[in-house]
Design an enzyme around this catalytic site. Structure first.
Site, PDB file in Angstrom:
ATOM      1  N   CYS A  92       1.746   1.881  11.288  1.00 35.71           N
ATOM      2  CA  CYS A  92       2.893   2.591  10.724  1.00 35.71           C
ATOM      3  C   CYS A  92       3.371   3.728  11.617  1.00 35.71           C
ATOM      4  O   CYS A  92       4.425   4.297  11.397  1.00 35.71           O
ATOM      5  CB  CYS A  92       2.545   3.132   9.349  1.00 35.71           C
ATOM      6  SG  CYS A  92       2.146   1.831   8.169  1.00 35.71           S
ATOM      7  N   ASN A 117      -8.169   4.194   8.415  1.00 34.57           N
ATOM      8  CA  ASN A 117      -7.566   3.034   9.068  1.00 34.57           C
ATOM      9  C   ASN A 117      -7.626   3.078  10.592  1.00 34.57           C
ATOM     10  O   ASN A 117      -7.414   2.051  11.244  1.00 34.57           O
ATOM     11  CB  ASN A 117      -6.100   2.890   8.632  1.00 34.57           C
ATOM     12  CG  ASN A 117      -5.287   4.148   8.910  1.00 34.57           C
ATOM     13  OD1 ASN A 117      -5.596   5.218   8.392  1.00 34.57           O
ATOM     14  ND2 ASN A 117      -4.248   4.031   9.708  1.00 34.57           N
ATOM     15  N   HIS A 173      -1.688  -7.672   2.401  1.00 33.50           N
ATOM     16  CA  HIS A 173      -1.697  -8.229   3.758  1.00 33.50           C
ATOM     17  C   HIS A 173      -2.869  -7.742   4.614  1.00 33.50           C
ATOM     18  O   HIS A 173      -3.040  -8.196   5.745  1.00 33.50           O
ATOM     19  CB  HIS A 173      -0.359  -7.975   4.466  1.00 33.50           C
ATOM     20  CG  HIS A 173      -0.151  -6.568   4.931  1.00 33.50           C
ATOM     21  ND1 HIS A 173      -0.207  -6.213   6.262  1.00 33.50           N
ATOM     22  CD2 HIS A 173       0.143  -5.441   4.258  1.00 33.50           C
ATOM     23  CE1 HIS A 173       0.042  -4.923   6.378  1.00 33.50           C
ATOM     24  NE2 HIS A 173       0.263  -4.436   5.175  1.00 33.50           N
ATOM     25  N   SER A 176      -3.710  -3.283  -0.928  1.00 38.19           N
ATOM     26  CA  SER A 176      -2.606  -3.966  -0.246  1.00 38.19           C
ATOM     27  C   SER A 176      -2.989  -5.401   0.074  1.00 38.19           C
ATOM     28  O   SER A 176      -4.112  -5.659   0.520  1.00 38.19           O
ATOM     29  CB  SER A 176      -2.261  -3.217   1.053  1.00 38.19           C
ATOM     30  OG  SER A 176      -1.270  -3.906   1.773  1.00 38.19           O
ATOM     31  N   GLN A 191      -7.981  -0.126   3.222  1.00 44.47           N
ATOM     32  CA  GLN A 191      -8.835  -0.699   4.267  1.00 44.47           C
ATOM     33  C   GLN A 191     -10.215  -1.099   3.752  1.00 44.47           C
ATOM     34  O   GLN A 191     -10.984  -1.716   4.491  1.00 44.47           O
ATOM     35  CB  GLN A 191      -8.983   0.289   5.430  1.00 44.47           C
ATOM     36  CG  GLN A 191      -7.732   0.476   6.269  1.00 44.47           C
ATOM     37  CD  GLN A 191      -7.339  -0.767   7.052  1.00 44.47           C
ATOM     38  OE1 GLN A 191      -8.115  -1.694   7.225  1.00 44.47           O
ATOM     39  NE2 GLN A 191      -6.107  -0.783   7.540  1.00 44.47           N
ATOM     40  N   GLY A 218       0.793  -1.218   0.000  1.00 41.59           N
ATOM     41  CA  GLY A 218       0.000   0.000   0.000  1.00 41.59           C
ATOM     42  C   GLY A 218       0.829   1.274   0.000  1.00 41.59           C
ATOM     43  O   GLY A 218       0.482   2.252  -0.675  1.00 41.59           O
ATOM     44  N   THR A 219       1.915   1.282   0.747  1.00 43.95           N
ATOM     45  CA  THR A 219       2.750   2.486   0.817  1.00 43.95           C
ATOM     46  C   THR A 219       3.324   2.837  -0.542  1.00 43.95           C
ATOM     47  O   THR A 219       3.274   4.000  -0.974  1.00 43.95           O
ATOM     48  CB  THR A 219       3.887   2.297   1.842  1.00 43.95           C
ATOM     49  OG1 THR A 219       3.323   2.225   3.155  1.00 43.95           O
ATOM     50  CG2 THR A 219       4.877   3.449   1.795  1.00 43.95           C
ATOM     51  N   THR A 261      11.889  -7.054 -10.813  1.00 44.36           N
ATOM     52  CA  THR A 261      11.283  -8.370 -11.015  1.00 44.36           C
ATOM     53  C   THR A 261      10.081  -8.539 -10.101  1.00 44.36           C
ATOM     54  O   THR A 261      10.151  -8.284  -8.902  1.00 44.36           O
ATOM     55  CB  THR A 261      12.306  -9.478 -10.728  1.00 44.36           C
ATOM     56  OG1 THR A 261      13.438  -9.297 -11.580  1.00 44.36           O
ATOM     57  CG2 THR A 261      11.704 -10.859 -10.967  1.00 44.36           C
TER      58      THR A 261
END
Length: 386
Positions: free
Chosen positions: A328, A150, A202, A200, A180, A70-71, A238
């Site tokens: 974060c 979030n 995870h 994202s 989110q 996401g970042t 990659t």
């Protein structure tokens, strides 16, 4: 017993995700850019995930770019768009409650000569749509607004926001941080006038270290990374094949039973709030108390006469895992900018805890957490008074 109630920070990977990740690392380990059979097998996993995401979002496969999470998706959307359109204008609009991965690149752009308008939010964490409309000018090249916050779970009306932006200035690009909300809400970028969308892995039971960015074919973005022709030169490096495959599996699983999952989460949220407020005094919900108007998986609660960090560690000692805010920034001493923005004072912010659920969360976990809270809160309040 344990109760993991920090799913807004990260989620446990689905068993299917783990199995496929291991299989790819063992068998399909070729470089997807290679022309031989091993490379083509790896590339097929990437193509499959593109097909899954394109169907879910109702977009074209070539509008999907894979990132490290996401970042990076947020940074690529904001910095890449700003660089591509800086001759058109240098004005950007966002909100005061965005994630650090949006606010930090915007701060960097301000240092480079861009101007940024930060829209205020009300006590429910929502912007005033008229404020947004008034803020858009001929020089506005980008509006970046998160779908679901979030920390408090507030939901911005992104479809309505997209329409306002395009009516006021059709050239202005619209970026949505959907980290989110993806997997918990239907999102259709074309219909909602969204030009860039960040997701994202995870957060939806896929792997850490993988994400995606939707970039409309009508939008230009300058790359952040240089060094190869991967992903049309937009994102060199990659590809994380096993992570991308995991993102596809998790996305499909989340959306196959979306309504069922959402109902389950809302039921958990209602139950948790009702029990905590019933059995513990001096408890308040941060943000809107209209449950259906917020995200189904996030509850931010403040406890009077309690230090949130102390409560967090007290719960941890009983095997209950929560957070005091964004993962974060929760390890920093600074107070939550989100809770400040919705009008909380220092004591209220200090006493706030975020509980967040997933479809793997059980009622038994919530009951265990509630029992521990009922026993722990009075003890911590006595200690603070002394």
């Amino acid at each position: 017993m344990e109760a993991y109630l920090d799913h807004a920070s990260t989620t446990q990977a689905f068993p299917e995700v783990i199995e496929e990740t291991i299989r790819i690392l063992k068998e399909d380990y070729g470089n997807p850019s290679s022309l031989h059979h091993k490379g083509m097998k790896a590339e097929r996993s990437i193509i499959k995930t593109k097909e899954i995401l394109s169907k879910l979002l109702k977009i074209n496969k070539n509008e999907i770019y894979f990132t490290s999470g996401g970042t990076e998706s947020n940074n690529l959307a904001i910095l890449g768009c700003a660089k591509a359109y800086e001759r058109q204008g240098k004005h950007i609009i966002t909100t005061s409650i965005e994630h650090a991965s949006v606010l930090s690149p915007l701060k960097a752009l301000e240092e480079m000569g861009h101007s940024v308008t930060y829209l205020n939010v009300n006590s429910n964490g929502l912007i005033d749509l008229q404020d947004l409309k008034n803020a858009i000018t001929e020089d506005t090249i980008l509006v970046s607004i998160m779908h679901v916050n979030n920390e408090i779970g507030s939901k911005e009306p992104i479809g309505e926001i997209g329409s306002i932006i395009k009516q006021k200035n059709p050239k202005t690009k619209f970026h949505v941080d959907a980290i989110q909300s993806f997997g918990k809400a239907n999102i259709f970028p074309k219909r909602m006038k969204i030009d860039l969308l960040s997701i994202s892995g995870h957060k939806i039971h896929a792997s850490k270290g993988v994400g995606a960015l939707y970039i409309s074919n009508q939008v230009r973005v300058k790359p952040l990374l240089y060094g190869g022709s991967h992903q049309s030169g937009i994102r060199s490096g990659t590809e994380n094949v096993s992570g991308i495959a995991a993102l596809g599996i998790a996305s499909k699983k989340m959306y196959e039973s979306l309504d069922k999952h959402r109902d389950y989460l809302y039921n958990l949220k209602r139950y948790f709030i009702s029990q905590v407020t019933k059995h513990i005094e001096g408890v308040f919900i941060n943000g809107s108390d209209a449950i259906e108007e917020t995200a189904p998986h996030i509850v931010n609660i403040r406890f009077n006469d309690i230090r949130g960090e102390v409560l967090l560690h007290a719960l941890e000692s009983s095997g209950i895992y929560v957070s005091t805010g964004s993962a974060c920034s929760s390890n920093k001493s600074s107070q939550s900018h989100v809770l400040k923005a919705i009008g909380l004072n220092e004591d209220a912010i200090e006493g706030s805890i975020r509980f967040s659920f997933s479809i793997l969360t059980t009622k038994e976990e919530l009951d265990y957490c509630i029992q521990v809270l009922i026993k722990t809160i009075p003890k911590l309040r006595l200690i603070k008074k002394k």
